[in-house]
Design a protein around this motif. Structure first.
Motif, mmCIF file in Angstrom:
data_model
loop_
_atom_site.group_PDB
_atom_site.id
_atom_site.type_symbol
_atom_site.label_atom_id
_atom_site.label_comp_id
_atom_site.label_asym_id
_atom_site.label_seq_id
_atom_site.Cartn_x
_atom_site.Cartn_y
_atom_site.Cartn_z
ATOM 1 N N VAL A 156 0.863 -1.302 -0.032
ATOM 2 C CA VAL A 156 -0.185 -0.038 -0.035
ATOM 3 C C VAL A 156 0.936 1.284 -0.019
ATOM 4 C CG1 VAL A 156 -2.102 -1.131 1.214
ATOM 5 C CG2 VAL A 156 -0.188 -0.066 2.560
ATOM 6 N N ASP A 157 2.108 1.035 0.386
ATOM 7 C CA ASP A 157 2.800 2.271 0.397
ATOM 8 C C ASP A 157 4.495 2.179 0.133
ATOM 9 O OD1 ASP A 157 3.567 4.906 0.282
ATOM 10 O OD2 ASP A 157 2.692 5.401 2.149
ATOM 11 N N HIS A 158 5.277 2.744 -0.105
ATOM 12 C CA HIS A 158 6.651 2.713 -0.319
ATOM 13 C C HIS A 158 7.453 3.611 0.945
ATOM 14 C CE1 HIS A 158 6.985 1.323 -4.551
ATOM 15 N NE2 HIS A 158 6.609 0.288 -3.804
ATOM 16 N N ALA A 159 8.236 2.798 1.722
ATOM 17 C CA ALA A 159 8.991 3.514 2.843
ATOM 18 C C ALA A 159 10.568 3.760 2.264
ATOM 19 C CB ALA A 159 8.832 2.906 4.106
ATOM 20 N N GLU A 160 10.954 4.377 3.174
ATOM 21 C CA GLU A 160 12.648 4.600 2.688
ATOM 22 C C GLU A 160 13.369 3.345 2.749
ATOM 23 O OE1 GLU A 160 16.561 7.146 4.448
ATOM 24 O OE2 GLU A 160 14.691 7.460 5.383
ATOM 25 N N LYS A 161 13.249 2.276 3.557
ATOM 26 C CA LYS A 161 13.851 1.166 3.685
ATOM 27 C C LYS A 161 13.066 -0.069 3.703
ATOM 28 C CE LYS A 161 17.639 3.030 6.631
ATOM 29 N NZ LYS A 161 18.371 3.063 7.790
ATOM 30 N N GLY A 162 12.144 0.202 2.531
ATOM 31 C CA GLY A 162 11.131 -1.091 2.480
ATOM 32 C C GLY A 162 9.791 -0.484 1.917
ATOM 33 N N MET A 163 8.682 -1.209 2.451
ATOM 34 C CA MET A 163 7.365 -0.853 2.096
ATOM 35 C C MET A 163 6.359 -1.301 3.147
ATOM 36 S SD MET A 163 7.087 -4.028 -0.570
ATOM 37 C CE MET A 163 7.236 -5.843 -0.146
ATOM 38 N N ASP A 164 5.128 -0.682 2.948
ATOM 39 C CA ASP A 164 3.991 -0.863 3.808
ATOM 40 C C ASP A 164 2.984 -1.654 3.319
ATOM 41 O OD1 ASP A 164 5.282 0.783 5.935
ATOM 42 O OD2 ASP A 164 4.012 2.672 5.354
ATOM 43 N N VAL A 165 2.514 -2.919 4.131
ATOM 44 C CA VAL A 165 1.661 -3.805 3.671
ATOM 45 C C VAL A 165 0.531 -3.653 4.445
ATOM 46 C CG1 VAL A 165 3.587 -5.090 2.172
ATOM 47 C CG2 VAL A 165 2.694 -5.615 4.487
ATOM 48 N N GLN A 166 -0.653 -4.173 3.750
ATOM 49 C CA GLN A 166 -1.785 -4.443 4.433
ATOM 50 C C GLN A 166 -2.142 -6.053 4.333
ATOM 51 O OE1 GLN A 166 -5.401 -2.106 4.148
ATOM 52 N NE2 GLN A 166 -6.696 -3.915 4.195
ATOM 53 N N LEU A 167 -2.019 -6.852 5.401
ATOM 54 C CA LEU A 167 -2.176 -8.277 5.280
ATOM 55 C C LEU A 167 -3.566 -8.556 4.691
ATOM 56 C CD1 LEU A 167 -0.508 -9.576 8.522
ATOM 57 C CD2 LEU A 167 0.567 -9.114 6.438
ATOM 58 N N VAL A 168 -3.667 -9.657 3.981
ATOM 59 C CA VAL A 168 -4.909 -10.049 3.407
ATOM 60 C C VAL A 168 -5.914 -10.664 4.657
ATOM 61 C CG1 VAL A 168 -6.172 -11.384 1.667
ATOM 62 C CG2 VAL A 168 -4.033 -10.103 1.123
ATOM 63 N N ASP A 169 -5.425 -11.376 5.482
ATOM 64 C CA ASP A 169 -6.263 -12.365 6.018
ATOM 65 C C ASP A 169 -6.659 -11.703 7.541
ATOM 66 O OD1 ASP A 169 -6.276 -14.391 4.140
ATOM 67 O OD2 ASP A 169 -4.372 -15.017 4.662
ATOM 68 N N ALA B 71 1.649 -3.204 8.302
ATOM 69 C CA ALA B 71 2.927 -3.308 8.948
ATOM 70 C C ALA B 71 4.001 -2.802 7.870
ATOM 71 C CB ALA B 71 3.142 -4.546 9.383
ATOM 72 N N ARG B 72 5.388 -2.550 8.303
ATOM 73 C CA ARG B 72 6.508 -2.442 7.631
ATOM 74 C C ARG B 72 7.221 -3.590 7.000
ATOM 75 N NH1 ARG B 72 9.084 2.434 7.452
ATOM 76 N NH2 ARG B 72 6.893 3.165 7.188
ATOM 77 N N VAL B 73 7.397 -3.884 5.889
ATOM 78 C CA VAL B 73 8.416 -4.900 5.428
ATOM 79 C C VAL B 73 9.550 -4.208 4.844
ATOM 80 C CG1 VAL B 73 8.647 -6.785 3.763
ATOM 81 C CG2 VAL B 73 6.437 -6.159 4.885
ATOM 82 N N THR B 74 10.774 -4.797 5.537
ATOM 83 C CA THR B 74 12.052 -4.011 5.176
ATOM 84 C C THR B 74 12.614 -4.807 3.901
ATOM 85 O OG1 THR B 74 13.265 -5.536 6.710
ATOM 86 C CG2 THR B 74 12.578 -3.322 7.542
ATOM 87 N N GLY B 75 13.487 -4.280 3.318
ATOM 88 C CA GLY B 75 14.232 -4.825 2.230
ATOM 89 C C GLY B 75 13.512 -4.299 0.864
ATOM 90 N N GLU B 76 13.420 -5.424 -0.439
ATOM 91 C CA GLU B 76 13.222 -5.074 -1.253
ATOM 92 C C GLU B 76 11.601 -4.687 -1.542
ATOM 93 O OE1 GLU B 76 13.063 -7.489 -5.876
ATOM 94 O OE2 GLU B 76 13.637 -8.372 -3.918
ATOM 95 N N ARG B 77 11.470 -3.590 -2.474
ATOM 96 C CA ARG B 77 10.114 -3.238 -2.506
ATOM 97 C C ARG B 77 9.293 -3.836 -3.733
ATOM 98 N NH1 ARG B 77 11.014 3.190 -2.840
ATOM 99 N NH2 ARG B 77 11.514 3.673 -0.805
ATOM 100 N N ALA B 78 8.097 -4.127 -3.662
ATOM 101 C CA ALA B 78 7.216 -4.510 -4.712
ATOM 102 C C ALA B 78 6.382 -3.426 -5.309
ATOM 103 C CB ALA B 78 6.448 -5.624 -4.436
ATOM 104 N N ALA B 79 5.745 -3.585 -6.459
ATOM 105 C CA ALA B 79 5.016 -2.407 -6.933
ATOM 106 C C ALA B 79 3.798 -2.406 -6.122
ATOM 107 C CB ALA B 79 4.447 -2.985 -8.368
ATOM 108 N N LEU B 80 3.299 -1.023 -5.993
ATOM 109 C CA LEU B 80 2.239 -0.568 -5.210
ATOM 110 C C LEU B 80 0.831 -1.201 -5.902
ATOM 111 C CD1 LEU B 80 2.640 3.387 -5.033
ATOM 112 C CD2 LEU B 80 2.838 1.794 -3.094
#
Length: 482
Positions: free
Chosen positions: A432-445, A450-459
């Protein structure tokens, strides 16, 4: 290639029984870290008990013959607003009663001092840290049903399009005859009720929403993450979309705030709730994000109309909603005594706006209400209110920061409690968003952000993440790309 459609998190999820004690401990720790005390100072509490029993300033005007009613979340006791609606030609007349907190707070007294220090009620999942002692906020000053209470009564006239044609405010004694909640009202409307109160609420709400669109106002459909305490003492984490009745009710509050702002601007004294318009750079970035997510933004359509139409269940739209938060920044309070400030509008409202409808829970409303009532009466604003206005913006800014910190810390702890014991599992998520050192995700279930560090994926894309740690005591969830 069509974008994958996923089913996002259920509306709520219960915290496992084994995590409840640790979660309650964390809530207490958050309040200790932020110096949020549940204990009210003895001198202010004594004063509150005294004024509750014998208010120093009650209005002489009696409007107890009007059958006011309230609409609030179930179980609420600190009731700031009550309304009476009636038809007025092809328009409406709204009498909107707001709790008369100034009737109980003596300027310069202990209660005045403590409420300035606190700024607002801070809501934690397990308890509230109240702005006012409960003897006032849940009793003597609250617009509870079947009791007579002092109030500031806003008298608004709306034409057939929902435009405010006249507004005044006065103090009066009022009586609420019924306490309702949003779901009850919504269910009645959906079932085809003939209760004209609810039908008028819908008419007014829809007309005011149309006026908001016409002004270029914007309402961000951000999923509202809430930690809710269940009747059995447990906790649930949920994403709660508002029902339509809640939005209709909010439009009456917004209309009142706009009328108050206009009144203060015309009088050359008051305090506004302001927010700057998004910059051209911010809008350009948002347009690029929409294009990248494949969301059509027709030429000439305002950003407000676009975000209002976004679907929270569509991963691409959800990502764009999170991107839109950059357009809704910089809100604050602007006090003035003399010419109105150049920056006087709230961009999301697309008009001057003021907070005047929640004095039991927010300090600024108490001062703004007194200003408006004096102006409406054609009188001078009291000297003690005039002297206090310049300091209110910083008091509110400090309390806003504190409330946001408490809310976020408690939500983080609840997310950790919800996931505790699932370490090592692979979970589906939407970016749902890109951060300086990773990305923010919304869990499906589960309703977790939460923040995921490391490689980003497409919004807007779906990814798999692995839960490395869920630490309730630290309020921390650690996710990595699976």
């Amino acid at each position: 290639m069509p974008h994958p459609r996923v089913v996002l998190a259920p509306t709520d999820a219960d915290v496992p029984q084994g995590s409840l004690e640790a979660l309650r401990d964390r809530f207490e720790a958050v309040r200790a870290e932020l110096d949020l005390s549940l204990e009210y100072p003895a001198d202010a509490l004594a004063e509150a008990q005294q004024v509750a029993a014998s208010p120093p300033s009650l209005p002489e005007r009696d409007e107890t013959d009007l059958p006011f009613f309230t609409i609030d979340p179930p179980g609420s006791m600190d009731l700031d607003q009550a309304m009476h609606l009636e038809r007025d030609g092809d328009g409406h007349r709204i009498r909107y009663a707001i709790a008369d907190v100034p009737a109980f707070v003596v300027p310069g007294g202990a209660l005045d001092r403590v409420t300035r220090e606190r700024g607002q009620t801070v809501y934690c999942p397990d308890v509230r840290v109240p702005l006012h002692p409960e003897v006032l906020s849940e009793d003597a000053a609250s617009l509870l049903p079947d009791v007579v209470r002092p109030a500031f009564v806003w008298d608004l006239r709306l034409d057939g399009e929902g435009v405010i044609t006249a507004a005044e405010v006065h103090r009066a004694m009022v009586r609420s005859v019924e306490r309702l909640d949003y779901d009850t009202v919504q269910a009645a409307v959906d079932a085809g009720t003939d209760d004209d109160r609810f039908l008028m609420l819908r008419e007014i709400g829809r007309r005011r929403i149309a006026q908001e669109k016409a002004r270029g106002g914007a309402s961000l459909p951000m999923p509202e993450q809430q930690v809710r305490q269940r009747e059995d003492g447990g906790f649930s984490l949920e994403f709660r979309p508002p029902v339509a009745a809640e939005e209709w009710n909010a439009q009456i509050s917004l209309a009142t705030g706009m009328a108050a702002a206009t009144m203060m601007v015309d009088a050359g004294i008051g305090i506004l709730r302001t927010m700057p318009a998004p910059t051209e750079d911010a809008l350009a970035r948002f347009r690029r994000a929409a294009r990248g997510l494949g969301v059509e933004w027709p030429e000439g359509q305002s950003y407000g109309d676009l975000v209002r139409a976004l679907d929270r269940t569509d991963p691409r739209h959800l990502a764009l909603i999170h991107e839109a938060t950059t357009l809704f920044r910089g809100a604050g309070y602007t006090a003035f005594d003399g010419p109105a400030p150049d920056e006087r509008e709230h961009a999301a409202v697309a008009a001057p706006y003021a907070h005047v409808t929640a004095p039991l829970r927010r300090l600024v409303d108490r001062f703004a209400l007194v200003v408006c009532e004096a102006v409406s009466r054609g009188d001078q604003v009291p000297d003690e209110i005039r002297a206090a206005l310049p300091g209110v913006p910083e008091l509110m800014a400090a309390s806003d920061r504190l409330a946001r910190s408490a809310e976020r810390a408690c939500a983080d702890a609840t997310e950790a409690a919800l996931l505790h014991g699932r370490e090592g599992e692979t979970l589906r998520a939407v970016v749902v968003d890109h951060a300086e050192k990773g990305m923010d995700v919304q869990l499906v279930d589960v309703p977790v952000l939460a923040r995921v560090t490391g490689e980003r994926a497409a919004l807007g894309s779906e990814v798999e993440v692995r839960l490395e740690r869920a630490d309730v005591a630290a309020g921390q969830v650690v996710l990595v790309r699976a």
